[in-house]
Scaffold this motif. Sequence first.
Motif, PDB file in Angstrom:
ATOM      1  N   MET A   1      73.823  70.528 -24.231  1.00 22.76           N
ATOM      2  CA  MET A   1      73.486  71.308 -25.420  1.00 22.76           C
ATOM      3  C   MET A   1      73.392  70.405 -26.656  1.00 22.76           C
ATOM      4  O   MET A   1      72.519  70.585 -27.513  1.00 22.76           O
ATOM      5  N   LYS A   2      74.245  69.411 -26.724  1.00 24.48           N
ATOM      6  CA  LYS A   2      74.272  68.509 -27.880  1.00 24.48           C
ATOM      7  C   LYS A   2      73.129  67.496 -27.861  1.00 24.48           C
ATOM      8  O   LYS A   2      72.603  67.129 -28.921  1.00 24.48           O
ATOM      9  N   ASN A   3      72.740  67.042 -26.687  1.00 28.98           N
ATOM     10  CA  ASN A   3      71.880  65.856 -26.605  1.00 28.98           C
ATOM     11  C   ASN A   3      70.488  66.075 -26.027  1.00 28.98           C
ATOM     12  O   ASN A   3      69.627  65.205 -26.171  1.00 28.98           O
ATOM     13  N   HIS A   4      70.244  67.210 -25.375  1.00 25.92           N
ATOM     14  CA  HIS A   4      68.935  67.426 -24.756  1.00 25.92           C
ATOM     15  C   HIS A   4      67.977  68.234 -25.635  1.00 25.92           C
ATOM     16  O   HIS A   4      66.800  68.375 -25.290  1.00 25.92           O
ATOM     17  N   PHE A   5      68.467  68.755 -26.755  1.00 26.36           N
ATOM     18  CA  PHE A   5      67.627  69.628 -27.576  1.00 26.36           C
ATOM     19  C   PHE A   5      67.221  68.967 -28.881  1.00 26.36           C
ATOM     20  O   PHE A   5      68.023  68.309 -29.541  1.00 26.36           O
ATOM     21  N   ARG A   6      65.961  69.187 -29.248  1.00 24.09           N
ATOM     22  CA  ARG A   6      65.472  68.772 -30.554  1.00 24.09           C
ATOM     23  C   ARG A   6      65.772  69.887 -31.565  1.00 24.09           C
ATOM     24  O   ARG A   6      66.237  70.969 -31.192  1.00 24.09           O
ATOM     25  N   LYS A   7      65.463  69.634 -32.820  1.00 24.72           N
ATOM     26  CA  LYS A   7      65.762  70.616 -33.869  1.00 24.72           C
ATOM     27  C   LYS A   7      65.007  71.928 -33.669  1.00 24.72           C
ATOM     28  O   LYS A   7      65.471  72.990 -34.083  1.00 24.72           O
ATOM     29  N   ASP A   8      63.824  71.858 -33.041  1.00 25.95           N
ATOM     30  CA  ASP A   8      63.042  73.080 -32.822  1.00 25.95           C
ATOM     31  C   ASP A   8      63.405  73.775 -31.513  1.00 25.95           C
ATOM     32  O   ASP A   8      62.744  74.722 -31.101  1.00 25.95           O
ATOM     33  N   HIS A   9      64.447  73.286 -30.831  1.00 24.08           N
ATOM     34  CA  HIS A   9      64.981  73.858 -29.590  1.00 24.08           C
ATOM     35  C   HIS A   9      64.099  73.585 -28.376  1.00 24.08           C
ATOM     36  O   HIS A   9      64.262  74.223 -27.329  1.00 24.08           O
ATOM     37  N   SER A  10      63.174  72.641 -28.509  1.00 17.53           N
ATOM     38  CA  SER A  10      62.505  72.101 -27.327  1.00 17.53           C
ATOM     39  C   SER A  10      63.443  71.079 -26.686  1.00 17.53           C
ATOM     40  O   SER A  10      64.469  70.703 -27.269  1.00 17.53           O
ATOM     41  N   THR A  11      63.086  70.628 -25.492  1.00 14.89           N
ATOM     42  CA  THR A  11      64.014  69.792 -24.731  1.00 14.89           C
ATOM     43  C   THR A  11      63.429  68.426 -24.379  1.00 14.89           C
ATOM     44  O   THR A  11      62.231  68.288 -24.134  1.00 14.89           O
ATOM     45  N   TYR A  12      64.316  67.444 -24.351  1.00 17.11           N
ATOM     46  CA  TYR A  12      64.013  66.171 -23.705  1.00 17.11           C
ATOM     47  C   TYR A  12      64.240  66.351 -22.205  1.00 17.11           C
ATOM     48  O   TYR A  12      65.155  67.068 -21.788  1.00 17.11           O
ATOM     49  N   HIS A  13      63.444  65.670 -21.412  1.00 14.28           N
ATOM     50  CA  HIS A  13      63.672  65.733 -19.970  1.00 14.28           C
ATOM     51  C   HIS A  13      64.866  64.873 -19.571  1.00 14.28           C
ATOM     52  O   HIS A  13      65.761  65.327 -18.860  1.00 14.28           O
ATOM     53  N   VAL A  14      64.903  63.627 -20.044  1.00 12.70           N
ATOM     54  CA  VAL A  14      65.929  62.669 -19.630  1.00 12.70           C
ATOM     55  C   VAL A  14      66.755  62.232 -20.837  1.00 12.70           C
ATOM     56  O   VAL A  14      66.196  61.879 -21.879  1.00 12.70           O
TER      57      VAL A  14
ATOM     58  N   GLN B   1      66.489  59.079 -25.149  1.00 18.92           N
ATOM     59  CA  GLN B   1      66.017  60.452 -24.942  1.00 18.92           C
ATOM     60  C   GLN B   1      64.532  60.364 -24.640  1.00 18.92           C
ATOM     61  O   GLN B   1      63.713  60.146 -25.531  1.00 18.92           O
ATOM     62  N   GLN B   2      64.178  60.529 -23.365  1.00 17.72           N
ATOM     63  CA  GLN B   2      62.813  60.255 -22.929  1.00 17.72           C
ATOM     64  C   GLN B   2      62.340  61.291 -21.914  1.00 17.72           C
ATOM     65  O   GLN B   2      62.916  62.376 -21.806  1.00 17.72           O
ATOM     66  N   THR B   3      61.285  60.952 -21.194  1.00 14.92           N
ATOM     67  CA  THR B   3      60.786  61.857 -20.158  1.00 14.92           C
ATOM     68  C   THR B   3      60.533  61.082 -18.882  1.00 14.92           C
ATOM     69  O   THR B   3      60.343  59.858 -18.902  1.00 14.92           O
ATOM     70  N   ASN B   4      60.516  61.804 -17.789  1.00 11.52           N
ATOM     71  CA  ASN B   4      60.114  61.235 -16.510  1.00 11.52           C
ATOM     72  C   ASN B   4      58.959  62.026 -15.907  1.00 11.52           C
ATOM     73  O   ASN B   4      58.043  61.462 -15.340  1.00 11.52           O
ATOM     74  N   GLN B   5      58.977  63.335 -16.072  1.00  9.15           N
ATOM     75  CA  GLN B   5      57.932  64.185 -15.504  1.00  9.15           C
ATOM     76  C   GLN B   5      57.071  64.872 -16.559  1.00  9.15           C
ATOM     77  O   GLN B   5      56.085  65.524 -16.217  1.00  9.15           O
ATOM     78  N   GLY B   6      57.430  64.725 -17.829  1.00 11.25           N
ATOM     79  CA  GLY B   6      56.623  65.290 -18.893  1.00 11.25           C
ATOM     80  C   GLY B   6      55.540  64.329 -19.354  1.00 11.25           C
ATOM     81  O   GLY B   6      55.408  63.214 -18.847  1.00 11.25           O
ATOM     82  N   TYR B   7      54.761  64.765 -20.352  1.00 13.48           N
ATOM     83  CA  TYR B   7      53.629  63.973 -20.833  1.00 13.48           C
ATOM     84  C   TYR B   7      54.078  62.778 -21.662  1.00 13.48           C
ATOM     85  O   TYR B   7      53.589  61.658 -21.483  1.00 13.48           O
ATOM     86  N   ALA B   8      54.994  63.002 -22.580  1.00 15.11           N
ATOM     87  CA  ALA B   8      55.449  61.941 -23.483  1.00 15.11           C
ATOM     88  C   ALA B   8      56.918  62.160 -23.808  1.00 15.11           C
ATOM     89  O   ALA B   8      57.465  63.244 -23.599  1.00 15.11           O
ATOM     90  N   ASP B   9      57.546  61.126 -24.344  1.00 14.18           N
ATOM     91  CA  ASP B   9      58.970  61.238 -24.667  1.00 14.18           C
ATOM     92  C   ASP B   9      59.237  62.336 -25.693  1.00 14.18           C
ATOM     93  O   ASP B   9      60.310  62.946 -25.688  1.00 14.18           O
ATOM     94  N   ASN B  10      58.273  62.587 -26.577  1.00 14.30           N
ATOM     95  CA  ASN B  10      58.477  63.604 -27.616  1.00 14.30           C
ATOM     96  C   ASN B  10      57.790  64.930 -27.298  1.00 14.30           C
ATOM     97  O   ASN B  10      57.748  65.830 -28.136  1.00 14.30           O
TER      98      ASN B  10
END
Length: 418
Positions: free
Chosen positions: A217-230, A242-251
Amino acid sequence: MKKRKPGLKALFVITSSLIALSFTDQKPSFIDTSFRAAEKQYQFLEQAAEKQHKFPRTLSPAGKLVGTDEWDWTGGFFPGSLWYIYNHTHNKETEAAAIKWTEALEKAKDLDQHHDIGFVMYCSYGNAIKYLKDPKKVAAYKDILIHSANTALKRYNPQVGVIKSWNEKKSWDGKTLWKYPVIIDNMMNLEMLCYVSDLTGDTKYKDVAISHATQTMKNHFRKDHSTYHVVDYDGNGHAIHQQTNQGYADNSTWARGQAWAIYGFTMMYRETKKPEFLKTAKAAAKFYMTHPNLPKNKIPYWDFNAGKPGYKSDADFSSLKLNFVPRDASAAAIVASALIELSTMTTGTESKSYLTFAQESLQTLSGATYFAKYASNGGFLLQHSVGSLPHHSEIDVPLTYADYYYLEGLTRLEQLKK
């Protein structure tokens, strides 16, 4: 041991106010039709799986069945789906198949190569305990889940406060090495831990689940409540990547990752009644439901920001030569199932919005565009899911977990309408 049925024990308690909120008091006609079609389709799929002696996962680009052994993260979904079908049809042949494929997973109670023992064992054995009327088997299955929960704890480091998802892995940027990666999907493995705490009376399992959810809850969410994958952690529990593995981009926001978040925090609120988990689930759901890039039929693109300005991918998609942005039916199914449960935790127009969104999503998935005709689609139910576009893997194909959460969503909706 405390006696407790796994999963959704309180989920389907219906209040008169909730019934009044639903846009129909009667069970939607597509539920029974879909389950009957699913049983026939899964009889076809089960025959193909039996020839391979493997758990169905997807189809190859050539349209051939791709199966896995019990060590893959997806093995539990096929028997779990059979249990949902059996619960609706009460067909003894389906029950026998569900028992056979569930028990074929027993060795996976020692699965510690990755974090997904919860997916594998709870979706299968958990559903078996819920729906099987054989006390001897149920007792044995409970022991297997206790064993599985102890295996899951091997990947938990109390200094970090989360269950490690994968072993060391490089990110798409080619330079970042994740030492302690945790993916948003890992929220889904916590339900088994909560169940085993209630079953045994030992709080250590649920304590780990709460710690993991709190850190997520503390580390996977951005301010707009979207999520980082990794999220990658250091040895003291600080998020360092805070990045991605299966998404399009880290942000960007990977659609299925957001779905896992909605489902996972809804489930953790059910299990703990901690208001911060409910708040997180609702915020994640709002992001998903109101996103301007969500298509009108509520089946999301595989990533909400794929190809959009301001989002740069480190993965190479050029060789795919796609002339469309793939949808992900699996994300839609997961969200639909989660929102049905979330509707029971809220009131008024908020509850109605979740339930309406979920039912409309399931109606779309039950239509001809997504629900396959008999003996087509390799025997899987839903078409048009995406495994991992960055890995050039499982693009616009059926996926076993799409079927599972679709059937779970139908089951939950049916229970609400009874």
